[in-house]
Design an enzyme around this catalytic site. Structure first.
Site, PDB file in Angstrom:
ATOM      1  N   ASP A  66     -18.271  10.840  10.555  1.00 34.95           N
ATOM      2  CA  ASP A  66     -19.550  11.520  10.325  1.00 34.95           C
ATOM      3  C   ASP A  66     -19.840  11.571   8.830  1.00 34.95           C
ATOM      4  O   ASP A  66     -18.955  11.880   8.026  1.00 34.95           O
ATOM      5  CB  ASP A  66     -19.476  12.941  10.896  1.00 34.95           C
ATOM      6  N   SER A  99     -25.200  19.178  16.605  1.00 41.28           N
ATOM      7  CA  SER A  99     -25.794  18.910  15.293  1.00 41.28           C
ATOM      8  C   SER A  99     -26.469  20.180  14.762  1.00 41.28           C
ATOM      9  O   SER A  99     -25.800  21.198  14.610  1.00 41.28           O
ATOM     10  CB  SER A  99     -26.769  17.731  15.407  1.00 41.28           C
ATOM     11  N   HIS A 131     -21.346  10.638  13.975  1.00 38.97           N
ATOM     12  CA  HIS A 131     -22.145  11.796  14.367  1.00 38.97           C
ATOM     13  C   HIS A 131     -22.775  11.609  15.747  1.00 38.97           C
ATOM     14  O   HIS A 131     -23.410  10.604  16.035  1.00 38.97           O
ATOM     15  CB  HIS A 131     -23.246  12.015  13.322  1.00 38.97           C
TER      16      HIS A 131
END
Length: 335
Positions: free
Chosen positions: A272, A171, A302
């Site tokens: 995502d 991330s 995600h």
């Protein structure tokens, strides 16, 4: 009468920021997932083939790293690649010792036969960007000091190949990978070689909403509220999401074709919310003729691979996690 502190910002389940500048990161989400955000103590004995230890690398700043060492047979003399890891969390939450990272990176250390070094990054809003970037750079320079024999850390000095250092980030940790790789391309690392970068679901966004942000469902690991509030608290004061750290493919960032970058593996998830801007980054990198591989994980969202509950209950999440680990292992073996 007890006075209560005034709450300025809240990201449900994750973070509260008060008017006096204090923060509260006590988990207030569902109790059944609390174990994933609890710390795992280091263990220098091998458990399931991996030992871990925490090391302070800068006494002044308190910067710490967690080292994952895969078990090595006594007769094996091969040196192992070093994977320098940066956790996610919107630059505002999470720690290198959380169970979700421990579970994933012990698995990867075993699979890839590599030494993982995970950085305890300073968090915003107490430490706005570029603090996390600076921590990552300090960790890279610490590795260089070991390579030059200026410092000594036995697990790395005895077992690591300093000519095979790969950056890896989850991330917002993926954002750090891009930034550090670009910085490293401008200097002589001397006695150490950066051979690759792995960006897993990097938090590349822009000021205007992408189509996927508007249309994709929110997930436990990422909501629009998390994206907006975390980045507003993390970016330098007065900056927008078009800042080079969050939008390296944008007009406000250095031209990608001017950057000296190692080979990259970009891992994205089909569901995502920020998949469209991750694809924009990939296309900009290809246009700049950068060496970048793309892995798209279908049917998952995600940071799916960090969700142990989903891995155990959902066959799609489990199978895509296996594929992700396999592709990362393959990339490491090639670089």
């Amino acid at each position: 009468m007890i006075s209560q502190k005034k709450l300025l910002h809240e990201v449900s389940g994750w973070l509260k920021v008060f008017e006096d500048g204090s923060t509260d990161r006590t988990w207030t989400g569902p109790s059944e997932v609390k174990f994933m955000v609890e710390p795992v103590q280091p263990h220098e004995e091998f458990i399931n083939g991996v030992a871990t230890r925490d090391v302070v690398v800068d006494k002044d700043s308190g910067l710490q790293l967690r080292i994952y060492l895969p078990e090595i047979k006594p007769r094996d003399e091969i040196k192992l690649p070093i994977i320098l890891h940066f956790h996610g969390g919107g630059f505002c939450i999470s720690r290198a010792d959380w169970y979700m990272y421990y579970h994933m990176y012990t698995n990867l250390a075993r699979s890839a036969k590599a030494i993982f070094v995970s950085v305890y990054l300073r968090l915003a809003p107490e430490h706005r960007l570029p603090a996390a970037i600076d921590d990552g750079w300090a960790a890279l320079l610490w590795l260089q000091s070991l390579a030059q024999s200026d410092l000594y850390e036995p697990w790395l000095v005895d077992h690591a190949d300093f000519n095979r250092v790969i950056l890896l980030g989850d991330s917002t940790g993926g954002n750090i990978v891009h930034e550090l790789a670009a910085q490293a391309g401008k200097v002589d690392l001397n006695h150490m070689r950066l051979t690759g970068g792995i960006l897993i679901h990097p938090d590349f966004v822009r000021s205007t909403r992408s189509r996927s942000e508007l249309e994709q469902p929110e997930s436990p690991m990422l909501t629009l509220d998390m994206v907006d509030k975390f980045l507003s608290l993390a970016l330098p004061m007065g900056s927008s999401k078009d800042h080079p750290i969050t939008c390296p493919m944008g007009s406000g960032a250095p031209d990608l074709d001017t950057l000296k970058l190692p080979p990259f593996l970009l891992c994205i998830a089909e569901m995502d919310m920020i998949v469209d801007t991750e694809i924009e980054y990939y296309e900009a990198m290809k246009k700049a003729e950068k060496d970048v591989e793309l892995l798209i994980s279908p049917g998952v969202a995600h940071s799916f691979y960090l969700n142990k509950i989903a891995i155990e209950m959902d066959p799609q999440t489990a199978s895509q996690t296996e594929i992700l680990i396999s592709r990362i292992t393959e990339f490491i073996s090639k670089h």
